[in-house]
Design a protein around this motif. Structure first.
Motif, mmCIF file in Angstrom:
data_model
loop_
_atom_site.group_PDB
_atom_site.id
_atom_site.type_symbol
_atom_site.label_atom_id
_atom_site.label_comp_id
_atom_site.label_asym_id
_atom_site.label_seq_id
_atom_site.Cartn_x
_atom_site.Cartn_y
_atom_site.Cartn_z
ATOM 1 N N UNK A 178 0.830 -1.201 0.000
ATOM 2 C CA UNK A 178 0.000 0.000 0.000
ATOM 3 C C UNK A 178 0.864 1.251 0.000
ATOM 4 N N UNK A 179 0.528 2.195 -0.875
ATOM 5 C CA UNK A 179 1.260 3.459 -0.969
ATOM 6 C C UNK A 179 0.326 4.656 -0.764
ATOM 7 N N UNK A 180 -0.743 4.438 -0.005
ATOM 8 C CA UNK A 180 -1.717 5.490 0.252
ATOM 9 C C UNK A 180 -2.253 5.327 1.667
ATOM 10 N N UNK A 181 -2.782 6.414 2.233
ATOM 11 C CA UNK A 181 -3.308 6.403 3.592
ATOM 12 C C UNK A 181 -4.797 6.059 3.602
ATOM 13 N N UNK A 182 -5.239 5.479 4.729
ATOM 14 C CA UNK A 182 -6.656 5.163 4.908
ATOM 15 C C UNK A 182 -7.069 5.601 6.323
ATOM 16 N N UNK A 183 -7.129 6.893 6.596
ATOM 17 C CA UNK A 183 -7.458 7.362 7.948
ATOM 18 C C UNK A 183 -8.938 7.204 8.285
ATOM 19 N N UNK A 184 -9.219 6.979 9.562
ATOM 20 C CA UNK A 184 -10.609 6.962 10.018
ATOM 21 C C UNK A 184 -11.304 8.258 9.640
ATOM 22 N N UNK A 185 -12.500 8.132 9.050
ATOM 23 C CA UNK A 185 -13.333 9.267 8.624
ATOM 24 C C UNK A 185 -12.670 10.102 7.535
ATOM 25 N N UNK A 186 -11.642 9.561 6.896
ATOM 26 C CA UNK A 186 -11.035 10.233 5.746
ATOM 27 C C UNK A 186 -11.996 10.258 4.573
ATOM 28 N N UNK A 187 -11.871 11.274 3.740
ATOM 29 C CA UNK A 187 -12.752 11.459 2.589
ATOM 30 C C UNK A 187 -11.953 11.219 1.309
ATOM 31 N N UNK A 188 -12.538 10.425 0.430
ATOM 32 C CA UNK A 188 -11.864 9.999 -0.799
ATOM 33 C C UNK A 188 -12.840 10.119 -1.968
ATOM 34 N N UNK A 189 -12.437 10.827 -3.023
ATOM 35 C CA UNK A 189 -13.301 11.015 -4.187
ATOM 36 C C UNK A 189 -12.768 10.249 -5.392
ATOM 37 N N UNK A 190 -13.656 9.458 -6.009
ATOM 38 C CA UNK A 190 -13.346 8.805 -7.275
ATOM 39 C C UNK A 190 -14.448 9.176 -8.263
ATOM 40 N N UNK A 191 -14.191 8.969 -9.537
ATOM 41 C CA UNK A 191 -15.181 9.315 -10.560
ATOM 42 C C UNK A 191 -15.103 8.324 -11.703
ATOM 43 N N UNK A 192 -16.220 8.178 -12.410
ATOM 44 C CA UNK A 192 -16.248 7.315 -13.577
ATOM 45 C C UNK A 192 -17.077 7.954 -14.682
ATOM 46 N N UNK A 193 -16.587 7.822 -15.902
ATOM 47 C CA UNK A 193 -17.293 8.304 -17.087
ATOM 48 C C UNK A 193 -16.824 7.486 -18.277
ATOM 49 N N UNK A 194 -17.748 7.137 -19.132
ATOM 50 C CA UNK A 194 -17.410 6.374 -20.341
ATOM 51 C C UNK A 194 -16.645 5.091 -20.030
ATOM 52 N N UNK A 195 -16.999 4.470 -18.904
ATOM 53 C CA UNK A 195 -16.382 3.198 -18.549
ATOM 54 C C UNK A 195 -14.995 3.291 -17.950
ATOM 55 N N UNK A 196 -14.509 4.501 -17.728
ATOM 56 C CA UNK A 196 -13.178 4.686 -17.147
ATOM 57 C C UNK A 196 -13.294 5.267 -15.748
#
Length: 218
Positions: A178-196
């Motif tokens: 793992x090269x990323x943090x996962x803090x309690x109550x952390x907010x993370x945004x992802x998005x998808x469009x056109x299958x990507x």
């Protein structure tokens, strides 16, 4: 040449549940139903305030208590009622559940080595492998996205679920450290469009007091 999406992206805000006493003790929860501690409740309230004005139209959550209470608290701020998604539960850690990481390593050294080495087939002796978890989590993630084209939604989840989703969105293997943090109550945004899929932001903690836990192994 940068490809321009032909449809408006669906944006998903993934929130890890607030802190529990077992998080603080580095005790493996898995699907044991542990509730939030006082810090966790405060964190959930802060996440709700932070997400006001983000244009959220729907709220989903794992049905385990620590996530569900976090979602209910966020929902109170957003005037939304959470919808349960058991597919977004934490990983089943089998014989490790209820143990601290140190206890698991001492009692199950071979299994712990497989876990620490991110063996994607290892299932904790009647638990769940990374491959099995990947299938259930990503399947539901894509179903949620399909149900909300061009909209913004929140999904309250667990550290292990976030680990899976980050790798899925970035196209990274389950086996890499793992090269990323996962803090309690952390907010993370992802998005998808056109299958990507794309990662917009990760591990935001500006809404929290300093010291949000990331007690998970790499």
């Amino acid at each position: 040449m940068v490809e321009i999406p032909t449809t408006s992206p669906t944006r998903i805000c993934l929130v890890r549940h607030g802190e529990t006493e077992w998080n603080a003790a580095r005790r493996i929860q898995g699907q044991i139903d542990i509730g939030l501690n006082e810090t966790g409740l405060t964190q959930a309230e802060a996440a709700g305030r932070w997400l006001k004005g983000a244009g959220i139209v729907a709220l989903y959550s794992s049905d385990l208590k620590r996530a569900w209470t976090t979602a209910q608290t966020i929902g109170a701020a957003l005037a939304l009622v959470p919808r349960p998604v058991p597919e977004m539960r934490e990983r089943r850690y089998g014989v490790f559940e209820g143990l601290t990481y140190d206890e698991a390593k001492a009692r199950h050294p071979d299994g712990y080595a497989a876990f620490e080495g991110r063996n994607a087939d290892y299932d904790f002796e009647d638990g769940e492998s990374l491959k099995a978890m990947f299938a259930r989590v990503t399947g539901k993630l894509q179903a949620i996205a399909t149900a909300h084209p061009g909209q913004n939604v929140v999904v309250v989840v667990h550290g292990g679920v976030l680990d899976i989703i980050n790798r899925f969105v970035r196209g990274n293997s389950l086996e890499m450290l793992r090269d990323f943090l996962i803090p309690n109550a952390g907010i993370n945004w992802i998005a998808t469009a056109d299958g990507r899929w794309a990662l917009e932001s990760w591990g935001e903690t500006g809404h929290l007091e300093a010291g949000a836990l990331d007690e998970l192994p790499s």
